[in-house]
Design a protein around this motif. Structure first.
Motif, PDB file in Angstrom:
ATOM      1  N   ARG A 130       0.821  -1.221   0.000  1.00 33.41           N
ATOM      2  CA  ARG A 130       0.000   0.000   0.000  1.00 33.41           C
ATOM      3  C   ARG A 130       0.852   1.266   0.000  1.00 33.41           C
ATOM      4  NH1 ARG A 130      -3.459  -3.195   3.103  1.00 33.41           N
ATOM      5  NH2 ARG A 130      -2.483  -2.646   5.080  1.00 33.41           N
TER       6      ARG A 130
ATOM      7  N   SER B 153       1.352   3.290  -3.308  1.00 33.24           N
ATOM      8  CA  SER B 153       0.152   3.950  -3.815  1.00 33.24           C
ATOM      9  C   SER B 153      -0.044   5.341  -3.224  1.00 33.24           C
ATOM     10  CB  SER B 153      -1.090   3.093  -3.538  1.00 33.24           C
ATOM     11  OG  SER B 153      -1.345   3.019  -2.145  1.00 33.24           O
TER      12      SER B 153
ATOM     13  N   ASP C 273      -4.863   5.362   5.901  1.00 35.53           N
ATOM     14  CA  ASP C 273      -5.043   4.250   4.959  1.00 35.53           C
ATOM     15  C   ASP C 273      -4.973   2.908   5.680  1.00 35.53           C
ATOM     16  OD1 ASP C 273      -5.261   6.098   2.963  1.00 35.53           O
ATOM     17  OD2 ASP C 273      -3.377   5.604   1.963  1.00 35.53           O
TER      18      ASP C 273
END
Length: 238
Positions: free
Chosen positions: A75, A78, A94
């Motif tokens: 992640r 991103s 997140d």
């Protein structure tokens, strides 16, 4: 807790692994920038796989925990901006959202605007994943009324600024220290010390876990975005 001799042996083994990987990449003739990034990523992956296996009680648990940890690593790219930096607030929010813990609902996230470099961002992403997973499985986030506050600030120090990050659960039930030392505790207490020179304090409180991280805030860790620059980024006057 790990004995001093055990910790020294672990760090020596980690340095030896990194040296072997460095030699292999040198022999492959990769560019310096790609070689450095790949070496860091591979070293992190090897640690995750080995330590996850050591702490797992069965294959299903191993696969589940390994998948979660690898997903946390994946992640990070991103949220990387055009400068190759990662916003700390986004990193926290997140990771919590993956566990369905929403800011303003079960979570409070607050602190000055900090942009992290990729390597420390990977380490902190793993730390946040372990804290969130533990909160869901054993801590305050397992209960509807449970909450967590993730806050950070810059603290002055004679050797340079310190990024002080706090994970503070509330609304849960009393938790006790685990009977054995798993991957999460090893990561928070040992790996962050090795990777970021962080000092970690863990407290099992009456209504959840409290984790304090003190990270020397060098240029290798990231940079602080001043309020006036942040205002200018949003379209305000110079």
């Amino acid at each position: 807790m790990t004995e001093p001799g055990d910790m020294a042996d672990q760090l020596a083994a980690l340095r030896a692994d990194n040296a072997r990987l460095r030699r292999l990449l040198d022999e492959a003739g990769m560019p310096d920038s790609l070689r450095h990034g790949l070496r860091n990523t591979m070293a992190t992956l090897r640690i995750i796989m080995h330590r996850s296996a050591e702490s797992a009680t069965d294959v299903e648990t191993y696969v589940t925990h390994l998948d979660g940890r690898l997903s946390a690593l994946l992640r990070v790219p991103s949220t990387t901006d055009v400068l190759g930096e990662i916003d700390l607030h986004s990193l926290v929010s997140d990771e919590l959202m993956v566990h369905l813990v929403r800011e303003g609902d079960q979570a409070t996230i607050a602190g000055p605007r900090v942009r992290l470099r990729p390597k420390p961002a990977l380490s902190l992403a793993l730390a946040l994943h372990e804290l969130a997973s533990n909160g869901i499985e054993h801590g305050a986030l397992a209960l509807p009324q449970g909450r967590v506050a993730v806050t950070w600030e810059m603290q002055p120090d004679e050797s340079g600024p310190i990024l002080a990050l706090l994970w503070d659960e509330a609304g849960g039930t009393a938790i006790r220290e685990p009977a054995h030392r798993g991957f999460g505790m090893t990561l928070l207490e040992d790996m962050l010390g090795y990777e970021l020179e962080a000092r970690t304090a863990l407290t099992c409180g009456p209504d959840g876990l409290r984790c304090s991280l003190q990270i020397p805030f060098t240029a290798q860790i990231g940079r602080l975005i001043a309020a006036e620059l942040e205002h200018d980024d949003d379209g305000g006057s110079f």
